[in-house]
Design a protein around this motif. Structure first.
Motif, PDB file in Angstrom:
ATOM      1  N   PHE A   1      27.664  17.326  32.947  1.00 35.71           N
ATOM      2  CA  PHE A   1      26.678  17.333  31.873  1.00 35.71           C
ATOM      3  C   PHE A   1      26.360  15.903  31.491  1.00 35.71           C
ATOM      4  CE2 PHE A   1      30.750  17.535  29.741  1.00 35.71           C
ATOM      5  CZ  PHE A   1      30.617  16.705  28.647  1.00 35.71           C
ATOM      6  N   TYR A   2      25.204  15.720  30.893  1.00 34.83           N
ATOM      7  CA  TYR A   2      24.735  14.400  30.505  1.00 34.83           C
ATOM      8  C   TYR A   2      23.722  14.548  29.384  1.00 34.83           C
ATOM      9  CZ  TYR A   2      21.529  16.038  34.117  1.00 34.83           C
ATOM     10  OH  TYR A   2      20.697  16.813  34.876  1.00 34.83           O
ATOM     11  N   TYR A   3      23.303  13.428  28.821  1.00 29.31           N
ATOM     12  CA  TYR A   3      22.370  13.424  27.699  1.00 29.31           C
ATOM     13  C   TYR A   3      21.005  12.959  28.183  1.00 29.31           C
ATOM     14  CZ  TYR A   3      20.578  12.641  23.013  1.00 29.31           C
ATOM     15  OH  TYR A   3      19.838  12.712  21.866  1.00 29.31           O
ATOM     16  N   LEU A   4      19.967  13.706  27.849  1.00 30.59           N
ATOM     17  CA  LEU A   4      18.599  13.284  28.124  1.00 30.59           C
ATOM     18  C   LEU A   4      17.939  12.933  26.798  1.00 30.59           C
ATOM     19  CD1 LEU A   4      17.279  15.963  30.669  1.00 30.59           C
ATOM     20  CD2 LEU A   4      18.063  13.644  31.150  1.00 30.59           C
ATOM     21  N   THR A   5      17.271  11.793  26.754  1.00 26.48           N
ATOM     22  CA  THR A   5      16.537  11.407  25.547  1.00 26.48           C
ATOM     23  C   THR A   5      15.293  12.285  25.410  1.00 26.48           C
ATOM     24  OG1 THR A   5      15.163   9.789  26.707  1.00 26.48           O
ATOM     25  CG2 THR A   5      17.283   8.996  25.808  1.00 26.48           C
ATOM     26  N   GLN A   6      14.660  12.228  24.248  1.00 24.43           N
ATOM     27  CA  GLN A   6      13.457  13.013  24.017  1.00 24.43           C
ATOM     28  C   GLN A   6      12.378  12.655  25.045  1.00 24.43           C
ATOM     29  OE1 GLN A   6      11.780  12.641  20.077  1.00 24.43           O
ATOM     30  NE2 GLN A   6      10.541  14.474  20.339  1.00 24.43           N
TER      31      GLN A   6
END
Length: 80
Positions: free
Chosen positions: A21-26
């Motif tokens: 899993f990872y974080y995507l910006t808007q």
């Protein structure tokens, strides 16, 4: 990093490990051209909610807006 979504890649499952899993910006979410994901990321309240996206086979995406039960706050109120 601001607004965005925690993204889980369910298409990958290394042996003896969970899904990455990872974080995507808007901005990155908007680049995916997924109307539901873009709408949820733009609207969630980061003081008590998060948005998560599950990447699935055949280029499908499921997006969820999740809140902490009992943690909803009125605008302008301080966190507990």
């Amino acid at each position: 990093m601001g607004r965005g979504a925690i993204t889980v890649d369910t298409t990958v499952h290394p042996p003896d490990q969970g899904h990455p899993f990872y974080y995507l910006t808007q901005e990155q979410v908007n680049e995916l051209s997924d109307a539901d994901a873009s709408r949820m990321v733009a609207a969630y309240d980061p003081t008590w909610e998060l948005v998560t996206m599950l990447l699935k086979l055949e280029e499908r995406v499921s997006t969820y807006r999740i809140g902490v039960p009992g943690a909803q706050r009125t605008p302008g109120s301080a966190p507990p």
